[in-house]
Scaffold this motif. Structure first.
Motif, PDB file in Angstrom:
ATOM      1  N   GLU A   1       0.671  -1.276   0.019  1.00  0.00           N
ATOM      2  CA  GLU A   1       0.116   0.029  -0.113  1.00  0.00           C
ATOM      3  C   GLU A   1       0.746   1.232   0.096  1.00  0.00           C
ATOM      4  OE1 GLU A   1      -3.259   0.366  -0.181  1.00  0.00           O
ATOM      5  OE2 GLU A   1      -3.675  -1.624  -0.372  1.00  0.00           O
TER       6      GLU A   1
ATOM      7  N   ARG B   1      -4.054  -6.391 -16.828  1.00  0.00           N
ATOM      8  CA  ARG B   1      -4.342  -5.286 -17.475  1.00  0.00           C
ATOM      9  C   ARG B   1      -5.860  -5.042 -17.000  1.00  0.00           C
ATOM     10  NH1 ARG B   1      -3.033  -5.212 -23.786  1.00  0.00           N
ATOM     11  NH2 ARG B   1      -4.071  -3.114 -23.719  1.00  0.00           N
TER      12      ARG B   1
ATOM     13  N   LEU C   1      -6.919  -5.885 -14.101  1.00  0.00           N
ATOM     14  CA  LEU C   1      -7.038  -5.905 -12.639  1.00  0.00           C
ATOM     15  C   LEU C   1      -6.393  -4.476 -11.790  1.00  0.00           C
ATOM     16  CD1 LEU C   1      -5.372  -9.590 -11.781  1.00  0.00           C
ATOM     17  CD2 LEU C   1      -7.695  -8.734 -11.937  1.00  0.00           C
ATOM     18  N   SER C   2      -6.484  -4.417 -10.658  1.00  0.00           N
ATOM     19  CA  SER C   2      -6.126  -3.047  -9.900  1.00  0.00           C
ATOM     20  C   SER C   2      -4.600  -3.417  -9.596  1.00  0.00           C
ATOM     21  CB  SER C   2      -7.026  -2.795  -8.719  1.00  0.00           C
ATOM     22  OG  SER C   2      -6.633  -3.830  -7.646  1.00  0.00           O
ATOM     23  N   PRO C   3      -3.713  -2.345  -9.297  1.00  0.00           N
ATOM     24  CA  PRO C   3      -2.542  -2.557  -9.024  1.00  0.00           C
ATOM     25  C   PRO C   3      -2.383  -3.292  -7.687  1.00  0.00           C
ATOM     26  CG  PRO C   3      -2.681  -0.084  -9.748  1.00  0.00           C
ATOM     27  CD  PRO C   3      -4.048  -0.775  -9.698  1.00  0.00           C
ATOM     28  N   ARG C   4      -3.198  -3.289  -6.908  1.00  0.00           N
ATOM     29  CA  ARG C   4      -3.125  -4.040  -5.383  1.00  0.00           C
ATOM     30  C   ARG C   4      -3.213  -5.394  -6.022  1.00  0.00           C
ATOM     31  NH1 ARG C   4      -5.323   0.818  -4.633  1.00  0.00           N
ATOM     32  NH2 ARG C   4      -4.670   1.906  -2.630  1.00  0.00           N
ATOM     33  N   GLU C   5      -4.083  -5.864  -6.731  1.00  0.00           N
ATOM     34  CA  GLU C   5      -4.034  -7.431  -7.129  1.00  0.00           C
ATOM     35  C   GLU C   5      -2.971  -7.597  -8.144  1.00  0.00           C
ATOM     36  OE1 GLU C   5      -8.872  -7.903  -7.848  1.00  0.00           O
ATOM     37  OE2 GLU C   5      -7.993  -6.152  -9.006  1.00  0.00           O
TER      38      GLU C   5
ATOM     39  N   LYS D   1       0.600  -3.638 -12.887  1.00  0.00           N
ATOM     40  CA  LYS D   1      -0.340  -2.599 -13.554  1.00  0.00           C
ATOM     41  C   LYS D   1       0.059  -1.250 -13.458  1.00  0.00           C
ATOM     42  CE  LYS D   1      -4.300  -1.418 -15.409  1.00  0.00           C
ATOM     43  NZ  LYS D   1      -5.752  -1.973 -14.764  1.00  0.00           N
ATOM     44  N   ALA D   2       0.795  -1.018 -12.215  1.00  0.00           N
ATOM     45  CA  ALA D   2       1.072   0.374 -11.975  1.00  0.00           C
ATOM     46  C   ALA D   2       2.312   0.970 -12.821  1.00  0.00           C
ATOM     47  CB  ALA D   2       1.534   0.425 -10.398  1.00  0.00           C
TER      48      ALA D   2
END
Length: 224
Positions: free
Chosen positions: A148, A201, A203-207, A211-212
């Protein structure tokens, strides 16, 4: 994000080395100093071997890892030892290397001092990254203690990361720093990694932390 496919890994590694040499040369025409951030592990070793033989004004290049295990340089799992042996050598021996480890029980004891030494090498100009099948990159691992903080818009330069199952604490450049690089190159091989990238692509960056850093990145992929 642009995916470049190669017929085999050897060709990919040589091509990536050439691309990085071009990136460095272009950046050195516009800046006094250029910062290159690279991953550890054995996969990028052939890239380092080829790049270190390129004739560049390496004395104007700053090299750092994208992430490091909290172990001394003489430890078998040290990324620093690998990068020094295979990249900061040959013609590139004059490059300035920034370590992410200092003698201390835990990163938090000395992280402020390590970050202070990096101020003159920021921002990163060229970042080379890998990706695991779990869609982690650098030491940005899904479900890790520190993710996080590393994904935050106001993240510091360096973030300590801990995850169950990892033998060592890690120190990683934050997503903000990695994503801010002028050029980003992601090296992956195998069908499983390509499938994971496609999945990331959506999903979220947390998952899927990769992706970030995908916006504007060049993905270099070989089947194996």
């Amino acid at each position: 994000m642009k995916i470049i496919e190669y017929p085999d890994t050897d060709i990919m590694m040589m091509d990536v080395a050439n691309v990085l040499a071009e990136d460095l040369s272009e950046a050195l025409h516009t800046k006094d100093r250029v910062t290159l951030a690279v991953p550890g592990g054995t996969t990028p070793g052939p890239v380092f071997d080829a790049l270190s033989a390129v004739d560049l004004p390496w004395e104007r290049v700053d090299v750092m890892l994208t992430d490091e295990r909290w172990v001394p340089e003489d430890h078998e799992r040290s990324n620093t030892a690998l990068v020094k042996a295979r990249l900061v050598t040959n013609r590139a021996v004059g490059a300035r290397f920034f370590p992410f480890f200092a003698p201390a029980e835990k990163p938090e004891d000395v992280l402020a001092d390590i970050e202070a030494a990096l101020i003159g090498a920021m921002p990163v100009d060229i970042a080379v990254l890998g990706m695991g099948a779990d869609m982690h990159t650098a030491s940005l691992f899904p479900d890790s203690d520190g993710l996080e903080a590393a994904l935050a818009a106001d993240a510091p330069v360096l973030v300590p990361v801990r995850k169950a199952g990892l033998p060592d604490v890690r120190v990683t450049l934050s997503a903000r720093v990695l994503d801010g690089a002028m050029r980003k190159h992601v090296l992956i091989k195998g069908d499983d990694k390509k499938e994971a990238l496609v999945q990331a692509r959506g999903l979220s960056p947390r998952e899927a932390p990769i992706k970030a850093v995908l916006d504007g990145a060049q993905i270099h992929w070989s089947k194996g």
